[in-house]
Design an enzyme around this catalytic site. Sequence first.
Site, PDB file in Angstrom:
ATOM      1  N   SER A 162      10.550  -3.494   0.899  1.00  0.00           N
ATOM      2  CA  SER A 162       9.278  -2.795   0.708  1.00  0.00           C
ATOM      3  C   SER A 162       8.837  -2.165   2.025  1.00  0.00           C
ATOM      4  O   SER A 162       8.882  -2.802   3.074  1.00  0.00           O
ATOM      5  CB  SER A 162       8.205  -3.774   0.234  1.00  0.00           C
ATOM      6  OG  SER A 162       8.624  -4.484  -0.896  1.00  0.00           O
ATOM      7  N   GLN A 196       4.512   1.701  -4.854  1.00  0.00           N
ATOM      8  CA  GLN A 196       5.217   1.119  -3.715  1.00  0.00           C
ATOM      9  C   GLN A 196       6.433   1.967  -3.372  1.00  0.00           C
ATOM     10  O   GLN A 196       7.194   2.349  -4.256  1.00  0.00           O
ATOM     11  CB  GLN A 196       5.685  -0.309  -4.013  1.00  0.00           C
ATOM     12  CG  GLN A 196       6.361  -0.988  -2.826  1.00  0.00           C
ATOM     13  CD  GLN A 196       6.826  -2.406  -3.161  1.00  0.00           C
ATOM     14  OE1 GLN A 196       7.995  -2.619  -3.446  1.00  0.00           O
ATOM     15  NE2 GLN A 196       5.909  -3.363  -3.128  1.00  0.00           N
ATOM     16  N   ASP A 247       4.973  -7.334  -6.648  1.00  0.00           N
ATOM     17  CA  ASP A 247       5.959  -6.972  -5.634  1.00  0.00           C
ATOM     18  C   ASP A 247       7.365  -7.390  -6.042  1.00  0.00           C
ATOM     19  O   ASP A 247       8.347  -6.891  -5.503  1.00  0.00           O
ATOM     20  CB  ASP A 247       5.579  -7.613  -4.296  1.00  0.00           C
ATOM     21  CG  ASP A 247       6.398  -7.065  -3.136  1.00  0.00           C
ATOM     22  OD1 ASP A 247       6.643  -5.840  -3.107  1.00  0.00           O
ATOM     23  OD2 ASP A 247       6.805  -7.844  -2.265  1.00  0.00           O
TER      24      ASP A 247
END
Length: 308
Positions: free
Chosen positions: A250, A300, A226
């Site tokens: 995100s 993502q 991430d």
Amino acid sequence: MTHPTPDPADGVPADAPADAPADDPTAAVLGVLDVTADPETPDLFHARSLAQPGGRVFGGQVLAQALLAAGRTVPADRLPHSLHGYFLRPGDVRKPIALTVERLRDGRSFTARRTHALQDGQPILSMIASFQEDQPGVAYAEEMPADVPAPEDVVSALDQLEGIDHPVAKFWTQEAAFDVRHVGGSLYLGADPEPGLGRQMVWMRSRTPLPGGQLLHRALLAYACDQVMLEPVLRRTGRSWAAPGLAMASLDHAMWWHRDVRVDDWLLYVQSTPSAQGGRGLGAARVFTRDGTLVASVAQEGMVRLPG
């Protein structure tokens, strides 16, 4: 979750972030990922957060916590092979996190779980994960790109940011749990000198050896990736993390584990950005071991707001 810059940090008591850096940042991450089962309520777990420069929960942290909570309700011989999660609200590192697990299905080969991460009774993350027992079947994989420099020949972010008098730089060099090395240069201090392609390759591993089995290491891979998933969007647009007015967060995260992985061995993230539109950018990654084995695929989408 907000991305002021890629960011893991220090462990905390249940109700407040720690003020001092940890002697072992990796141990601090392991501490917050050790979710605690509620003694009175089945399938309810409690967690705390790592301190962050912006005071908001790092998305990779709560994603990993949600996966580990789900995994605590699954037979040990079934490992996660995929997850799909939505980041719904910014989390506050000063507040505890409640993780509620819903048992969606227990089949002969597959198990499905839904986890909600809550603060003040409101969901900050909703995730569904699927687990599978080891089974035989067809097997193939894409190959790692050729002629990639070895991680020892790539500059570490720890060295690049050492000595810079800035809170984020100090955070990275003192408290980051992973050694991150961008092939061709990072985006911490400036933009890509050759923007437009939106591709990058990053070597990454934990700064110290780690214990634990595959459930923990797969959760740590979700935690680690991430940090870099939206960077190809910055490269494509010729921006850096230091761009004035940059806002990134995100929105969702999808991950597939193909094979066993250890995050204390070097992993190569081969990344791209297929599209950006409407204030959103999509990042994709394939993750390879040093010997070229494809262990995971990741996607993502994030909110990406850049000054004109």
